[in-house]
Design a protein around this motif. Structure first.
Motif, PDB file in Angstrom:
ATOM      1  N   SER A   2       0.829  -1.196   0.000  1.00  0.00           N
ATOM      2  CA  SER A   2       0.000   0.000   0.000  1.00  0.00           C
ATOM      3  C   SER A   2       0.866   1.249   0.000  1.00  0.00           C
ATOM      4  CB  SER A   2      -0.895   0.003   1.242  1.00  0.00           C
ATOM      5  OG  SER A   2      -1.630   1.205   1.297  1.00  0.00           O
ATOM      6  N   THR A   3       0.376   2.291  -0.659  1.00  0.00           N
ATOM      7  CA  THR A   3       1.111   3.554  -0.688  1.00  0.00           C
ATOM      8  C   THR A   3       0.501   4.585   0.244  1.00  0.00           C
ATOM      9  OG1 THR A   3      -0.191   4.423  -2.526  1.00  0.00           O
ATOM     10  CG2 THR A   3       1.800   3.168  -3.084  1.00  0.00           C
ATOM     11  N   VAL A   4      -0.456   4.166   1.062  1.00  0.00           N
ATOM     12  CA  VAL A   4      -1.142   5.085   1.967  1.00  0.00           C
ATOM     13  C   VAL A   4      -1.130   4.515   3.377  1.00  0.00           C
ATOM     14  CG1 VAL A   4      -3.355   6.174   2.523  1.00  0.00           C
ATOM     15  CG2 VAL A   4      -2.659   5.944   0.139  1.00  0.00           C
ATOM     16  N   ILE A   5      -0.882   5.379   4.346  1.00  0.00           N
ATOM     17  CA  ILE A   5      -0.973   5.016   5.759  1.00  0.00           C
ATOM     18  C   ILE A   5      -2.083   5.850   6.368  1.00  0.00           C
ATOM     19  CG2 ILE A   5       0.170   5.123   8.009  1.00  0.00           C
ATOM     20  CD1 ILE A   5       2.828   4.764   6.526  1.00  0.00           C
ATOM     21  N   THR A  26      -8.408  11.371  11.823  1.00  0.00           N
ATOM     22  CA  THR A  26      -7.621  10.397  11.070  1.00  0.00           C
ATOM     23  C   THR A  26      -6.384  11.083  10.520  1.00  0.00           C
ATOM     24  OG1 THR A  26      -9.621   9.203  10.421  1.00  0.00           O
ATOM     25  CG2 THR A  26      -7.625   8.758   9.146  1.00  0.00           C
ATOM     26  N   LEU A  27      -5.236  10.521  10.831  1.00  0.00           N
ATOM     27  CA  LEU A  27      -3.992  10.960  10.217  1.00  0.00           C
ATOM     28  C   LEU A  27      -3.795  10.136   8.955  1.00  0.00           C
ATOM     29  CD1 LEU A  27      -1.710  11.095  13.348  1.00  0.00           C
ATOM     30  CD2 LEU A  27      -2.366  13.045  11.929  1.00  0.00           C
ATOM     31  N   ARG A  28      -3.355  10.802   7.881  1.00  0.00           N
ATOM     32  CA  ARG A  28      -3.203  10.111   6.599  1.00  0.00           C
ATOM     33  C   ARG A  28      -1.913  10.552   5.931  1.00  0.00           C
ATOM     34  NH1 ARG A  28      -4.716   9.654   1.069  1.00  0.00           N
ATOM     35  NH2 ARG A  28      -6.092   7.878   0.748  1.00  0.00           N
ATOM     36  N   TYR A  29      -1.204   9.575   5.399  1.00  0.00           N
ATOM     37  CA  TYR A  29       0.011   9.842   4.635  1.00  0.00           C
ATOM     38  C   TYR A  29      -0.069   9.054   3.335  1.00  0.00           C
ATOM     39  CZ  TYR A  29       4.879  10.116   3.231  1.00  0.00           C
ATOM     40  OH  TYR A  29       6.028  10.350   2.525  1.00  0.00           O
ATOM     41  N   ASP A  30       0.176   9.719   2.223  1.00  0.00           N
ATOM     42  CA  ASP A  30       0.140   9.093   0.908  1.00  0.00           C
ATOM     43  C   ASP A  30       1.519   9.245   0.273  1.00  0.00           C
ATOM     44  OD1 ASP A  30      -0.231   8.367  -1.766  1.00  0.00           O
ATOM     45  OD2 ASP A  30      -2.214   9.296  -1.874  1.00  0.00           O
ATOM     46  N   ARG A 109       6.632   6.899  12.707  1.00  0.00           N
ATOM     47  CA  ARG A 109       7.516   5.744  12.485  1.00  0.00           C
ATOM     48  C   ARG A 109       7.061   4.953  11.257  1.00  0.00           C
ATOM     49  NH1 ARG A 109       7.593   5.274  18.174  1.00  0.00           N
ATOM     50  NH2 ARG A 109       5.905   3.744  18.093  1.00  0.00           N
ATOM     51  N   ARG A 110       5.753   4.772  11.125  1.00  0.00           N
ATOM     52  CA  ARG A 110       5.212   4.053   9.966  1.00  0.00           C
ATOM     53  C   ARG A 110       5.485   4.834   8.676  1.00  0.00           C
ATOM     54  NH1 ARG A 110      -0.813   3.320  10.998  1.00  0.00           N
ATOM     55  NH2 ARG A 110      -0.708   2.017   9.140  1.00  0.00           N
ATOM     56  N   VAL A 111       5.338   6.154   8.741  1.00  0.00           N
ATOM     57  CA  VAL A 111       5.618   7.001   7.583  1.00  0.00           C
ATOM     58  C   VAL A 111       7.100   6.908   7.223  1.00  0.00           C
ATOM     59  CG1 VAL A 111       5.752   9.417   6.832  1.00  0.00           C
ATOM     60  CG2 VAL A 111       3.687   8.578   7.973  1.00  0.00           C
ATOM     61  N   GLN A 112       7.954   6.982   8.216  1.00  0.00           N
ATOM     62  CA  GLN A 112       9.402   6.913   8.006  1.00  0.00           C
ATOM     63  C   GLN A 112       9.801   5.585   7.373  1.00  0.00           C
ATOM     64  OE1 GLN A 112      11.654   9.261   8.408  1.00  0.00           O
ATOM     65  NE2 GLN A 112      13.527   8.066   8.250  1.00  0.00           N
ATOM     66  N   ALA A 113       9.150   4.501   7.783  1.00  0.00           N
ATOM     67  CA  ALA A 113       9.451   3.187   7.213  1.00  0.00           C
ATOM     68  C   ALA A 113       9.036   3.116   5.744  1.00  0.00           C
ATOM     69  CB  ALA A 113       8.753   2.086   8.014  1.00  0.00           C
ATOM     70  N   MET A 114       7.977   3.820   5.389  1.00  0.00           N
ATOM     71  CA  MET A 114       7.504   3.814   4.005  1.00  0.00           C
ATOM     72  C   MET A 114       8.353   4.726   3.128  1.00  0.00           C
ATOM     73  SD  MET A 114       3.827   4.874   2.379  1.00  0.00           S
ATOM     74  CE  MET A 114       2.918   3.428   2.898  1.00  0.00           C
ATOM     75  N   VAL A 115       8.608   5.956   3.613  1.00  0.00           N
ATOM     76  CA  VAL A 115       9.396   6.933   2.864  1.00  0.00           C
ATOM     77  C   VAL A 115      10.348   7.606   3.854  1.00  0.00           C
ATOM     78  CG1 VAL A 115       9.350   9.040   1.475  1.00  0.00           C
ATOM     79  CG2 VAL A 115       7.514   7.357   1.235  1.00  0.00           C
ATOM     80  N   PRO A 116      11.608   7.203   3.854  1.00  0.00           N
ATOM     81  CA  PRO A 116      12.564   7.797   4.799  1.00  0.00           C
ATOM     82  C   PRO A 116      12.739   9.300   4.565  1.00  0.00           C
ATOM     83  CG  PRO A 116      13.443   5.785   3.833  1.00  0.00           C
ATOM     84  CD  PRO A 116      12.195   6.126   3.069  1.00  0.00           C
ATOM     85  N   GLU A 120      12.131  11.709   0.095  1.00  0.00           N
ATOM     86  CA  GLU A 120      10.793  12.000  -0.430  1.00  0.00           C
ATOM     87  C   GLU A 120      10.809  12.274  -1.934  1.00  0.00           C
ATOM     88  OE1 GLU A 120      10.859  13.538   3.865  1.00  0.00           O
ATOM     89  OE2 GLU A 120      12.172  13.689   2.140  1.00  0.00           O
ATOM     90  N   HIS A 121      11.835  12.972  -2.403  1.00  0.00           N
ATOM     91  CA  HIS A 121      11.886  13.333  -3.821  1.00  0.00           C
ATOM     92  C   HIS A 121      11.911  12.112  -4.745  1.00  0.00           C
ATOM     93  CE1 HIS A 121      16.088  12.831  -2.618  1.00  0.00           C
ATOM     94  NE2 HIS A 121      16.363  12.605  -3.892  1.00  0.00           N
ATOM     95  N   HIS A 122      12.322  10.966  -4.245  1.00  0.00           N
ATOM     96  CA  HIS A 122      12.332   9.750  -5.054  1.00  0.00           C
ATOM     97  C   HIS A 122      10.913   9.249  -5.353  1.00  0.00           C
ATOM     98  CE1 HIS A 122      16.651   9.108  -5.007  1.00  0.00           C
ATOM     99  NE2 HIS A 122      16.630   9.464  -3.743  1.00  0.00           N
ATOM    100  N   TYR A 123       9.947   9.736  -4.596  1.00  0.00           N
ATOM    101  CA  TYR A 123       8.569   9.267  -4.760  1.00  0.00           C
ATOM    102  C   TYR A 123       7.700  10.253  -5.531  1.00  0.00           C
ATOM    103  CZ  TYR A 123      10.093   5.732  -1.537  1.00  0.00           C
ATOM    104  OH  TYR A 123      10.781   4.702  -0.968  1.00  0.00           O
TER     105      TYR A 123
END
Length: 138
Positions: A2-5, A26-30, A109-116, A120-123
């Protein structure tokens, strides 16, 4: 993968009344918008009866857990041992919520694990974004 937390949190709405009301949020990270986080409040938690969502910097949220940050529409600061204050400034007024710092740290922590941080620019899909901009210019 998944690309969303998304993570539900309980926020305490600070009002002029002596008691703070708990409201769901709800906190959301995409990963497709890697520099931003969103915090959404359901219709039952708003004066207008509509869902309200605020987008702000992931860096702002991370820094605000330890030190006061922000000068614009969203400001974050630590409050006591286990709370973080998030202030939302709008022309209609200011909403202030307290959130357990542990919940924010877990989300980050979950966001950091998905995109350190720093990666960010790599995504970002710069080719797609540029094509969208140029499509309207032609």
């Amino acid at each position: 993968m998944s690309t969303v937390i998304e993570q539900a949190v309980q926020a305490r709405l600070v009002a002029s009344a002596p008691q703070m009301e708990s409201v769901p949020a709800t906190l959301r990270y995409d990963r497709e918008d890697p520099f931003a986080v969103r915090m959404a409040f359901p219709p039952s938690a708003t004066l207008e009866g509509n869902e309200v969502s605020w987008a702000f910097s992931r860096e702002l949220l991370a820094a605000g857990i330890d030190t006061p940050v922000g000068v614009g529409d969203v400001r974050v600061r630590p409050y006591g041992y286990d709370r973080t204050v998030v202030e939302f400034h709008a022309p209609e007024g200011v909403a202030i919520v307290h959130i357990r710092t542990g919940e924010l740290r877990r989300f980050l922590r979950r966001v950091q694990a998905m995109v350190p941080t720093g990666r960010e620019h790599h995504y970002l899909d710069l080719d797609h974004n540029l094509a969208e901009l140029l499509r309207d210019a032609c």
